[in-house]
Design a protein around this motif. Structure first.
Motif, PDB file in Angstrom:
ATOM      1  N   TRP A   1       1.962   4.111  -8.066  1.00 61.42           N
ATOM      2  CA  TRP A   1       3.231   3.846  -7.373  1.00 61.42           C
ATOM      3  C   TRP A   1       4.350   4.743  -7.909  1.00 61.42           C
ATOM      4  O   TRP A   1       5.186   5.216  -7.146  1.00 61.42           O
ATOM      5  CB  TRP A   1       3.610   2.369  -7.552  1.00 61.42           C
ATOM      6  N   ILE A   2       4.371   4.939  -9.214  1.00 57.72           N
ATOM      7  CA  ILE A   2       5.410   5.797  -9.803  1.00 57.72           C
ATOM      8  C   ILE A   2       5.301   7.218  -9.255  1.00 57.72           C
ATOM      9  O   ILE A   2       6.301   7.841  -8.888  1.00 57.72           O
ATOM     10  CB  ILE A   2       5.305   5.797 -11.339  1.00 57.72           C
ATOM     11  N   VAL A   3       4.074   7.734  -9.183  1.00 60.64           N
ATOM     12  CA  VAL A   3       3.869   9.081  -8.638  1.00 60.64           C
ATOM     13  C   VAL A   3       4.322   9.137  -7.183  1.00 60.64           C
ATOM     14  O   VAL A   3       5.012  10.088  -6.763  1.00 60.64           O
ATOM     15  CB  VAL A   3       2.390   9.491  -8.760  1.00 60.64           C
ATOM     16  N   ALA A   4       3.950   8.118  -6.400  1.00 64.59           N
ATOM     17  CA  ALA A   4       4.318   8.113  -4.979  1.00 64.59           C
ATOM     18  C   ALA A   4       5.826   8.058  -4.801  1.00 64.59           C
ATOM     19  O   ALA A   4       6.393   8.775  -3.964  1.00 64.59           O
ATOM     20  CB  ALA A   4       3.654   6.926  -4.275  1.00 64.59           C
ATOM     21  N   MET A   5       6.495   7.231  -5.596  1.00 66.60           N
ATOM     22  CA  MET A   5       7.945   7.094  -5.458  1.00 66.60           C
ATOM     23  C   MET A   5       8.673   8.351  -5.928  1.00 66.60           C
ATOM     24  O   MET A   5       9.680   8.758  -5.339  1.00 66.60           O
ATOM     25  CB  MET A   5       8.434   5.878  -6.239  1.00 66.60           C
ATOM     26  N   GLY A   6       8.147   8.988  -6.959  1.00 64.94           N
ATOM     27  CA  GLY A   6       8.863  10.112  -7.543  1.00 64.94           C
ATOM     28  C   GLY A   6       8.535  11.464  -6.950  1.00 64.94           C
ATOM     29  O   GLY A   6       9.383  12.367  -6.976  1.00 64.94           O
ATOM     30  N   ARG A   7       7.323  11.630  -6.406  1.00 64.77           N
ATOM     31  CA  ARG A   7       6.883  12.972  -6.043  1.00 64.77           C
ATOM     32  C   ARG A   7       6.378  13.123  -4.611  1.00 64.77           C
ATOM     33  O   ARG A   7       6.049  14.240  -4.192  1.00 64.77           O
ATOM     34  CB  ARG A   7       5.772  13.424  -7.002  1.00 64.77           C
ATOM     35  N   ARG A   8       6.280  12.042  -3.848  1.00 63.65           N
ATOM     36  CA  ARG A   8       5.795  12.165  -2.482  1.00 63.65           C
ATOM     37  C   ARG A   8       6.943  11.981  -1.496  1.00 63.65           C
ATOM     38  O   ARG A   8       7.956  11.354  -1.809  1.00 63.65           O
ATOM     39  CB  ARG A   8       4.694  11.142  -2.202  1.00 63.65           C
ATOM     40  N   SER A   9       6.776  12.514  -0.297  1.00 61.56           N
ATOM     41  CA  SER A   9       7.741  12.241   0.763  1.00 61.56           C
ATOM     42  C   SER A   9       7.718  10.747   1.058  1.00 61.56           C
ATOM     43  O   SER A   9       6.763  10.033   0.721  1.00 61.56           O
ATOM     44  CB  SER A   9       7.388  13.031   2.026  1.00 61.56           C
ATOM     45  N   LYS A  10       8.763  10.251   1.710  1.00 60.35           N
ATOM     46  CA  LYS A  10       8.818   8.823   2.011  1.00 60.35           C
ATOM     47  C   LYS A  10       7.698   8.412   2.960  1.00 60.35           C
ATOM     48  O   LYS A  10       7.126   7.330   2.831  1.00 60.35           O
ATOM     49  CB  LYS A  10      10.188   8.456   2.595  1.00 60.35           C
ATOM     50  N   ALA A  11       7.357   9.288   3.909  1.00 57.82           N
ATOM     51  CA  ALA A  11       6.248   8.980   4.810  1.00 57.82           C
ATOM     52  C   ALA A  11       4.928   8.921   4.046  1.00 57.82           C
ATOM     53  O   ALA A  11       4.097   8.038   4.267  1.00 57.82           O
ATOM     54  CB  ALA A  11       6.169  10.006   5.934  1.00 57.82           C
ATOM     55  N   SER A  12       4.734   9.867   3.126  1.00 61.41           N
ATOM     56  CA  SER A  12       3.523   9.874   2.308  1.00 61.41           C
ATOM     57  C   SER A  12       3.474   8.647   1.406  1.00 61.41           C
ATOM     58  O   SER A  12       2.406   8.042   1.223  1.00 61.41           O
ATOM     59  CB  SER A  12       3.474  11.153   1.467  1.00 61.41           C
ATOM     60  N   HIS A  13       4.625   8.260   0.854  1.00 63.56           N
ATOM     61  CA  HIS A  13       4.705   7.067   0.002  1.00 63.56           C
ATOM     62  C   HIS A  13       4.287   5.827   0.776  1.00 63.56           C
ATOM     63  O   HIS A  13       3.451   5.041   0.314  1.00 63.56           O
ATOM     64  CB  HIS A  13       6.144   6.937  -0.505  1.00 63.56           C
ATOM     65  N   LEU A  14       4.854   5.629   1.976  1.00 62.64           N
ATOM     66  CA  LEU A  14       4.496   4.464   2.784  1.00 62.64           C
ATOM     67  C   LEU A  14       3.029   4.509   3.194  1.00 62.64           C
ATOM     68  O   LEU A  14       2.338   3.487   3.182  1.00 62.64           O
ATOM     69  CB  LEU A  14       5.391   4.381   4.016  1.00 62.64           C
ATOM     70  N   ALA A  15       2.541   5.685   3.552  1.00 63.81           N
ATOM     71  CA  ALA A  15       1.133   5.823   3.920  1.00 63.81           C
ATOM     72  C   ALA A  15       0.229   5.422   2.762  1.00 63.81           C
ATOM     73  O   ALA A  15      -0.810   4.776   2.949  1.00 63.81           O
ATOM     74  CB  ALA A  15       0.836   7.259   4.359  1.00 63.81           C
ATOM     75  N   HIS A  16       0.628   5.796   1.539  1.00 66.24           N
ATOM     76  CA  HIS A  16      -0.170   5.455   0.364  1.00 66.24           C
ATOM     77  C   HIS A  16      -0.218   3.941   0.157  1.00 66.24           C
ATOM     78  O   HIS A  16      -1.284   3.377  -0.133  1.00 66.24           O
ATOM     79  CB  HIS A  16       0.407   6.141  -0.873  1.00 66.24           C
TER      80      HIS A  16
END
Length: 239
Positions: free
Chosen positions: A138-153
């Protein structure tokens, strides 16, 4: 009610009949919570640990300004506060995001389990390690992914975790979170959250209707999320 825990554990290792019976005896008290109820309050010193058997729950922190950040989502089969057995004082709260049913394990019973059943002790340890791995993801997704990629994850992860306990239908699953609650998960404003969801709908990746998410294209959603389920440790081997 304990079957979701057995399904979770048996996706990682084999349980004996004696171990199943021991878990039944340890998790003997049942409680229910309504949506919005604190299952465990921040600052509490619980004498029990809680297994979520039905519903969705979340770990959260409130800032001094009153904003809430959800730091983890829990589904059936998860211990939501097994760490409280050793840490004693809760540094965060756990809230029911839907009506929830739980089973409680007295810390004295957990102490006895750890002293007399080394294999179950290792599996309980594995449970906390997997939640740590989810937190890192979750930390990686929040810090380094686009918001769409974060939600997809998040969607990919929830689908796989719910699949373990038989709580999906095809590529659809129940998610009783409002957009405001999902905004608290992703650290976004409600307006920004709505824009991310609408963008994913326009791309025909998912539908989200009446608390049901349907994945329309798993391969594209997984690619957008860069989702690799290794961190969920979903393979059976001796522990």
């Amino acid at each position: 009610m304990i079957e979701a825990l057995f399904q979770n554990l048996e996706h990682r290792d084999v349980l004996s009949g004696a171990e199943r019976a021991l878990l039944h005896g340890t998790l003997s008290k049942e409680r229910s919570f309504g949506k919005g109820d604190d299952i465990v309050a921040e600052g509490a010193r619980p004498t029990v640990s809680t297994l979520l058997c039905e519903g969705f729950a979340a770990r959260y922190k409130i800032t001094e300004g009153g904003s809430r950040q959800i730091t983890a989502l829990h589904v059936a089969g998860d211990f939501v506060d097994l760490h409280a057995f050793l840490m004693k004082t809760m540094d965060h709260g756990i809230v029911a995001l839907s009506p929830c049913r739980v089973l409680l394990a007295e810390h004295g019973e957990l102490k006895s389990l750890t002293e007399n059943s080394p294999h179950l002790t290792r599996l309980m340890w594995l449970d906390t390690l997997i939640h740590g791995a989810i937190h890192r993801s979750w930390i990686v997704a929040m810090g380094r992914r686009s918001k769409a990629s974060h939600l997809a994850h998040i969607m990919c992860e929830l689908y796989v975790r719910l699949q373990v306990t038989g709580r999906v239908e095809g590529l659809s699953f129940h998610l009783p979170l409002s957009q405001a609650e999902m905004a608290d998960v992703m650290g976004l404003s409600l307006v920004h959250m709505n824009r991310v969801i609408q963008a994913m709908r326009r791309e025909n990746l998912v539908t989200w209707i009446n608390q049901t998410i349907t994945i329309l294209d798993w391969d594209r959603l997984r690619s957008l999320a860069e989702f690799d389920p290794t961190y969920l440790n979903l393979w059976i081997e001796p522990r």
